[in-house]
Design a protein around this motif. Structure first.
Motif, short mmCIF file in Angstrom:
data_model
loop_
_atom_site.label_atom_id
_atom_site.label_comp_id
_atom_site.label_asym_id
_atom_site.label_seq_id
_atom_site.Cartn_x
_atom_site.Cartn_y
_atom_site.Cartn_z
N ASP A 176 0.82 -1.21 0.00
CA ASP A 176 0.00 0.00 0.00
C ASP A 176 0.86 1.26 0.00
O ASP A 176 0.52 2.25 -0.64
CB ASP A 176 -0.94 -0.01 1.21
N PHE A 177 2.01 1.19 0.69
CA PHE A 177 2.89 2.36 0.74
C PHE A 177 3.40 2.72 -0.65
O PHE A 177 3.54 3.92 -0.98
CB PHE A 177 4.07 2.08 1.68
N GLN A 180 0.71 4.60 -2.39
CA GLN A 180 0.56 5.92 -1.78
C GLN A 180 1.63 6.89 -2.31
O GLN A 180 1.34 8.05 -2.61
CB GLN A 180 0.66 5.81 -0.26
N VAL A 181 2.85 6.39 -2.42
CA VAL A 181 3.94 7.24 -2.93
C VAL A 181 3.66 7.65 -4.38
O VAL A 181 3.84 8.82 -4.76
CB VAL A 181 5.29 6.50 -2.83
N VAL A 183 0.72 7.85 -5.96
CA VAL A 183 -0.42 8.77 -6.01
C VAL A 183 -0.02 10.16 -5.55
O VAL A 183 -0.37 11.17 -6.19
CB VAL A 183 -1.58 8.21 -5.15
N ASN A 184 0.73 10.25 -4.46
CA ASN A 184 1.16 11.56 -3.99
C ASN A 184 2.06 12.25 -5.01
O ASN A 184 2.00 13.48 -5.19
CB ASN A 184 1.90 11.42 -2.65
N LEU A 201 -10.11 8.11 -6.78
CA LEU A 201 -9.59 8.59 -5.50
C LEU A 201 -10.19 9.94 -5.17
O LEU A 201 -10.31 10.81 -6.03
CB LEU A 201 -8.07 8.70 -5.53
N THR A 205 -10.27 9.03 0.39
CA THR A 205 -9.88 7.67 -0.01
C THR A 205 -8.73 7.17 0.85
O THR A 205 -7.77 7.90 1.10
CB THR A 205 -9.47 7.65 -1.49
N ALA A 206 -8.83 5.92 1.27
CA ALA A 206 -7.77 5.28 2.05
C ALA A 206 -7.17 4.14 1.24
O ALA A 206 -7.89 3.35 0.63
CB ALA A 206 -8.33 4.75 3.36
N ILE A 207 -5.84 4.08 1.22
CA ILE A 207 -5.11 2.99 0.56
C ILE A 207 -4.42 2.21 1.66
O ILE A 207 -3.49 2.69 2.30
CB ILE A 207 -4.09 3.52 -0.46
N ARG A 208 -4.87 0.99 1.88
CA ARG A 208 -4.38 0.18 3.00
C ARG A 208 -4.09 -1.24 2.54
O ARG A 208 -4.45 -1.64 1.44
CB ARG A 208 -5.40 0.16 4.15
N VAL A 216 -8.41 -0.27 -1.60
CA VAL A 216 -8.68 1.13 -1.93
C VAL A 216 -10.15 1.38 -1.61
O VAL A 216 -11.03 0.82 -2.26
CB VAL A 216 -8.39 1.43 -3.42
#
Length: 285
Positions: A176-177, A180-181, A183-184, A201, A205-208, A216
């Motif tokens: 997930d990390f 996240q990187v 997407v950011n 998103l 939205t949470a990415i876990r 997602v």
């Protein structure tokens, strides 16, 4: 009469100094178990029972059977299960089924949302065009309406060994990390709307990660992970190459054999995201 003990003289208890170490004394003083000692004496005296050739053969066969059984059991336990019967394969199949059901419900939700937007336009009428335009812009930024346009497509997937469920490849799976990187980095590069495997998103939205699945908005996804971002393709690509996200993808490829690609797209279609409920806020007097 007994003579009283003079003051300061020690009391004799009649005990050995090592009386509390009976078990250690037995081990050091009598290392051979009494049963083994009796058997040895019987063999030396010639009174021990004698075993014939048949008994020896039976013992040898039993020992060989036990040895072969142990080897077979060890190999059976270490042998990987067939891919169709492995727990991961079953889990992935269940995830795909849930994804298909979720996509069907999402399509129904999009149809209802479109109907609501049409009714809203009809209710406001042409006299409130400015309000309609502002509402449309806010819906795009909030992710509550579908959008389309040019952009970038970044694909990240598990390594080949990880996809084959080889042992010791946990670190070669996309986490997930990692998403996240990416997407950011796309947001920082000027993306106007982003979706992962068709899931839009939003700010909520949470990415876990749950087990071995990436979630997602609580929707499980499987490799490959396709990140679509709408915006200026060339501008975003240049800006993304300068971010830490590009360095992160390069590290994933060189150290963990996780491949990735960044390609421009002429026209992307991103669905509407999940609409969050309204929260009542009360002002304190």
């Amino acid at each position: 009469m007994s003579t009283p003990r003079p003051a300061g003289s020690p009391i004799s208890l009649g005990r050995r100094p090592d009386a509390s170490m009976t078990l250690l004394n037995e081990v050091t003083e009598r290392p051979l178990d009494p049963g083994y000692a009796a058997a040895a004496q019987a063999r030396a005296a010639g009174t021990a029972p004698r075993y014939g050739a048949v008994s020896r053969v039976l013992v040898l066969l039993a020992a060989a059977a036990l040895g072969l059984g142990g080897v077979w059991a060890a190999k059976a336990l270490r042998a990987p299960l067939p891919s169709g019967e492995s727990a991961r394969a079953v889990l992935i199949e269940q995830i795909r089924e849930r994804i298909a059901a979720s996509e069907e419900l999402t399509a129904q939700n999009d149809g209802v949302r479109t109907e609501i937007n049409d009714l809203q336009v009809t209710a406001l009428g042409s006299g409130d065009a400015q309000v309609l335009d502002e509402s449309s812009d806010l819906a795009v930024w909030a992710g509550s309406t579908a959008v389309h346009g040019p952009g970038l497509v970044i694909t990240v997937e598990d390594s080949v060994r990880a996809q084959n469920n080889e042992p010791g490849t946990q670190e070669q799976r996309v986490q997930d990390f990692d998403l996240q990187v990416v997407v950011n980095g796309l947001w920082a590069s000027g993306a106007e709307a982003i979706a992962i495997n068709g899931h839009r998103l939003t700010a909520a939205t949470a990415i876990r990660t749950a087990g071995e699945a990436v979630l997602v908005d609580l929707q499980p996804l499987v490799t490959p992970y396709v990140v679509e971002a709408i915006g200026d393709p060339q501008g975003m690509r240049t800006s993304f190459a300068r971010t830490s996200a590009a360095t992160h993808l390069s590290t994933l490829s060189s150290q963990f054999s996780i491949p990735s690609s960044v390609t421009p797209a002429d026209d992307l279609v991103l669905p509407a995201g999940t609409t969050s409920g309204l929260v009542n806020v009360t002002e304190s007097s």
